[in-house]
Design an enzyme around this catalytic site. Structure first.
Site, PDB file in Angstrom:
ATOM      1  CE  LYS A 535      26.834  49.182  44.201  1.00 53.25           C
ATOM      2  NZ  LYS A 535      26.584  48.380  43.021  1.00 53.25           N
ATOM      3  NE  ARG A 536      37.024  52.592  41.979  1.00 47.94           N
ATOM      4  CZ  ARG A 536      38.095  52.721  41.191  1.00 47.94           C
ATOM      5  NH1 ARG A 536      38.647  51.673  40.635  1.00 47.94           N
ATOM      6  NH2 ARG A 536      38.637  53.902  40.992  1.00 47.94           N
ATOM      7  CE  LYS A 541      29.779  52.023  40.433  1.00 54.45           C
ATOM      8  NZ  LYS A 541      29.190  50.723  40.042  1.00 54.45           N
ATOM      9  CE  LYS A 647      30.929  40.294  41.412  1.00 52.06           C
ATOM     10  NZ  LYS A 647      31.811  41.466  41.642  1.00 52.06           N
TER      11      LYS A 647
HETATM   12  C1  LIG Z   1      31.849  42.646  41.126  1.00 55.18           C
HETATM   13  C2  LIG Z   1      32.875  43.649  41.484  1.00 55.18           C
HETATM   14  C3  LIG Z   1      32.722  44.981  41.086  1.00 55.18           C
HETATM   15  C4  LIG Z   1      31.517  45.472  40.317  1.00 55.18           C
HETATM   16  O1  LIG Z   1      30.546  45.896  41.251  1.00 55.18           O
HETATM   17  P1  LIG Z   1      29.257  46.741  40.797  1.00 55.18           P
HETATM   18  O2  LIG Z   1      28.470  46.831  42.058  1.00 55.18           O
HETATM   19  O3  LIG Z   1      28.563  45.935  39.755  1.00 55.18           O
HETATM   20  O4  LIG Z   1      29.736  48.043  40.323  1.00 55.18           O
HETATM   21  C5  LIG Z   1      33.695  45.895  41.438  1.00 55.18           C
HETATM   22  N1  LIG Z   1      34.771  45.522  42.151  1.00 55.18           N
HETATM   23  C6  LIG Z   1      34.950  44.258  42.560  1.00 55.18           C
HETATM   24  C7  LIG Z   1      36.149  43.910  43.360  1.00 55.18           C
HETATM   25  C8  LIG Z   1      34.009  43.269  42.244  1.00 55.18           C
HETATM   26  O5  LIG Z   1      34.202  42.010  42.653  1.00 55.18           O
END
Ligand SMILES: *Cc1c(COP(=O)(O)O)cnc(C)c1O
Length: 799
Positions: A535-536, A541, A647
């Site tokens: 994630k970012r 986070k 996911k």
């Molecule tokens: C799904 C996704 C995110 C979001 O991720 P989070 O863990 O919900 O912040 C960010 N970047 C990409 C490339 C993703 O596929």
């Protein structure tokens, strides 16, 4: 669509020849990709055209999704899957000696978004098309997408993403449908002779907005929606007159680059310009389309059109629609306002205060003088109307303009009929805390729409092995309706099913292990627990919490060489905003800790740490299917929803997570025992805020494990972080650990231990994994988008 292998091979060979004057033997991979994409485009073009005719004839209401970001990733396989020809094409290519995946891999990611927000927009576009909901995307065609991340000496280095350099096979440039957007200059009102005041303009900067349409192909149906992305150009009649390089450059700049920031407000003029640019162009196109095809009076607009404001970046939709209605269609203010509020709806994506968008009044006034007048008038009228009804306190706290700033969230809520959060907890926090005053005034506007994911991409495309096991266990209906996976539950004690799930996971882990070997030069054992946080990079986070736990395991191993720990591979993927110094320091620390641990002979295979560079949608498609564990460890109340959590669930990973965002709903769906929950809940966090009695240094001083781990950042134990180590150390001690990392540490370690214990029981673990998959149905964005369509936009699915 129907397609035989023979027909496909003919089409493909012919296209190579007509497009590149080459045959298969001599064609290079880029030529093959271009020819293949072009054939696929021809396949859906007819459906696209027919669906456009249908929309034109039926005149049904359509929704428009305004978003400054989209993050679709690669389109080829998604288009093949949705057309129902993925297998045919794969086999046809194989006959010709071409492996589909090796070609598909070459397509650059369409990465004109930062992370969750943009990815959600793209999941919605896929789901709307796949459920037959007429949803049009509207955004910016940035020439450069999100930067590419390289790791050099452990540091993030940003490289430009020139994703269009080989052309974009999916887009259609529609120069006939260009519109002008104007900025700056002066505006004044003048009597037009009939007693009406009309705006007059002088010295405006003119920019031409040229639309590029990208089709969104529905899954095995007859819907193809459109995502319109705008490119800025110099108006044609100015070409000669303005041979002014500065002007040309400035105009091109408007759609040149995506702002690489996430959850952070950046008050630069260019950003405000970008926002008005795509809002104005999008609304102009929509209105023109309405007038020419629907042919009803403009006052009926709300019966045919819904406009969605995705986060506050498109909030100028409100005054811009007002401008069009009042100035261009002569509609009286009250009436125009009623139409606008009916047409608009808004999604809030964050409660982080640093993300709340507000613009200096002076900036709005000089860049968008007419829009500024309209915002002033909206604010003035609303204040006058509400003062006697709700009193000065509420009116003031919710004003659009205050303290010299234009508050974009306030504008969005006031100018629309619906404000939604993106998970139950988040929507409750909006009502109870963050937007409480708005809730008191407009309770009926507030609602929740829990996020979802385009499950086709995250299972059928990303995880073919698992998909096959699911087909063979419960049939194929789940491919159309994710709720059908519930049937899996009946197989939870079936040894054969559990073994097949394990085998699929093992294959996906092997695939990722190969990737890691090739790109990181690290050998990882596919039998180890693959524990993933992608994630970012953001302090809230709490990648740092994960890191502290890794260091704990490391010291445990160092202290007791015979300790029985189940081998683990910790995998990270994360981009930091280029200006986010602290986040970049954490990336550096992760990489140095990885080096230290991976090369320590005392550790061996017990522990590996891998940082996968340039996390994006395609990386996610390789990484997430291979995960045993998904880390969703944000401080409770900070992550509005999260979507990677969904996911992971879909791919049979177990979540270790806090009660934050959609984690709560995932926990409820997966069931106790199938989710490792830990940490403060949102009430406890708010309790600390109220009392102001959190003291991180106490924990550092009183908890010897924490003490030793934190010291490692400053005493040379972790090499090469002489600048970053102290920064991190200080953030957790002197600056009192803003996100309660130390407070949640012990419980996190406990949950990690529980997780390890369960993993050792392979059957019990796989059963828990199965339960996650079986209960993921709710998190399909097909469900989410239907809720938006029914409850907010009132648009119908095509039957
Ligand atoms: C799904 C996704 C995110 C979001 O991720 P989070 O863990 O919900 O912040 C960010 N970047 C990409 C490339 C993703 O596929």
């Amino acid at each position: 669509m129907k397609l035989t292998k023979k027909q496909f091979k003919q089409d493909f060979e012919k296209r190579l020849s007509t497009k590149f004057a080459i045959d298969i033997e001599k064609a290079g991979p880029q030529e093959k990709l271009a020819a293949l994409s072009s054939v696929v485009k021809a396949y859906y073009s007819k459906i696209w055209q027919e669906d456009n005719e249908y929309k034109y004839e039926s005149k049904k209401k359509q929704a428009y999704y305004f978003s400054v970001e989209f993050l679709p990733g690669k389109m080829l396989k998604s288009n093949l899957l949705n057309l129902g020809i993925l297998d045919t094409v794969r086999e046809g290519l194989a006959d010709l000696g071409i492996e589909l995946d090796s070609i598909a891999r070459l397509e650059p990611d369409m990465a004109i978004g930062n992370g969750g927000l943009g990815r959600l927009a793209s999941c919605f576009m896929d789901s709307a098309a796949s459920t037959g909901i007429p949803l049009n995307g509207n955004g910016i065609r940035y020439s450069y997408g999100l930067f590419k991340q390289k790791i050099v000496d452990g540091y993030q280095v940003e490289l430009p993403d020139a994703w269009l350099s080989n052309g974009n096979p999916w887009e259609v440039r529609r120069s006939d449908k260009a519109f002008e957007v104007t900025f700056g200059g002066e505006v004044w009102l003048e009597d037009d002779g009939t007693g009406k005041l009309r705006p007059k303009y002088r010295n405006q900067e003119r920019v031409l907005a040229v639309p590029y349409d990208t089709p969104m192909v529905g899954f095995e149906n007859t819907t193809v929606n459109n995502m319109c992305l705008w490119k800025s150009e110099v108006p044609k009649d100015l070409d000669l007159q303005f041979q002014n390089l500065d002007y040309m450059r400035q105009t091109a700049m408007l759609s040149a680059e995506l702002y690489p920031d996430n959850s952070n407000y950046d008050g630069r003029l260019l950003r405000l310009k970008q926002e008005y640019f795509f809002v104005s162009a999008g609304l102009q196109r929509l209105i023109k389309h309405y007038v020419s095809t629907i042919q009803r009076p403009i006052t009926h607009l709300a019966d045919y059109v819904s406009v969605h404001i995705n986060d506050t970046h498109p909030a100028l939709c409100v005054p811009e629609l007002m401008r069009i209605l009042i100035d261009e269609y002569d509609i009286a203010w009250e009436r125009a306002w009623n139409i606008t509020v009916k047409v608009m709806s808004y999604t809030n994506h964050t409660i982080l205060s640093e993300a709340l968008e507000k613009w200096p009044e002076e900036m709005v006034k000089s860049l968008l003088p007419r829009i500024y007048q309209i915002i002033l008038e909206i604010d003035r009228r609303r204040t006058a109307e509400l003062l006697p009804k709700v009193g000065a306190k509420l009116v003031h706290s919710t004003r659009i303009i205050k303290d010299g700033q234009v508050h974009m969230a306030n504008l969005s809520i006031i100018g629309s009929h619906s404000t939604n959060g993106v998970a139950k907890l988040h929507s409750d926090l909006l009502k109870d805390v963050e937007l409480h005053d708005f809730y008191l005034i407009y309770p009926e506007r507030f609602n929740n729409k829990t996020n979802g994911i385009a499950d086709r991409r995250w299972s059928q495309i990303a995880n073919e092995r698992l998909s096959t096991v699911l087909d063979e266990t419960v049939g194929k209906a789940w491919r159309h309706n994710l709720n059908e996976l519930k049937l899996l539950e009946a197989h939870k004690n079936d040894t054969n099913t559990l073994e097949r799930l394990q085998a699929a996971k093992f294959d996906d882990k092997l695939r990722l292990a190969d990737y890691i070997k090739e790109n990181n030069g690290i050998t990882v054992d596919p039998n180890a627990i693959f524990d993933v946080q992608v994630k970012r990079l953001h302090a809230y986070k709490r990648q740092l919490l994960n890191v502290l736990h890794i260091l704990k395991l490391y010291f445990d191993i160092k202290d007791q060489p015979d300790i029985d720990v189940y081998p683990r591979v910790f995998i990270f993927g994360a981009k930091a905003a280029p200006g986010y110094h602290y986040a970049k320091s954490i990336i550096k620390a992760i990489n140095e800790i990885a080096n230290m641990i991976n090369n320590d002979p005392d550790v061996g295979n017990k522990l590996k740490v891998v940082f996968i560079a340039n996390y994006n949608v395609s990386k996610a498609e390789i990484i997430i299917p291979a995960a045993n564990v998904g880390e969703q460890i944000s401080l409770a109340s900070k992550e509005a929803s999260g979507t990677s959590n969904m996911k992971f669930m879909l791919n049979g990973a177990l979540t270790i997570g806090t009660l934050d965002g959609a984690n709560i709903e995932i926990f409820e769906a997966a069931g106790k025992g199938n989710f490792f929950k830990f940490g403060l809940d949102k009430d406890e966090v708010y309790e600390y805020y109220r009392n102001g009695n959190y003291n991180a240094r106490d924990i550092y001083e009183q908890n010897p494990v924490v003490h030793r781990i934190l010291d490692a950042f400053v005493d040379g134990t972790i090499p090469n972080i002489s600048a970053e180590g102290p920064e991190i150390f200080e953030s957790l001690t002197t600056y009192n650990d803003e996100y309660f990392v130390l407070r949640d540490f012990n419980d996190y370690v406990r949950a990690q231990k529980d997780l390890e214990t369960l993993y050792k029981d392979r059957t019990a673990w796989t059963k828990a994994s199965l339960m996650n998959i079986a209960n993921v149905g709710k998190f399909s964005s097909d469900r989410t988008i239907k809720e938006y369509a029914d409850a907010i936009w009132h648009v119908e699915e095509k039957k």
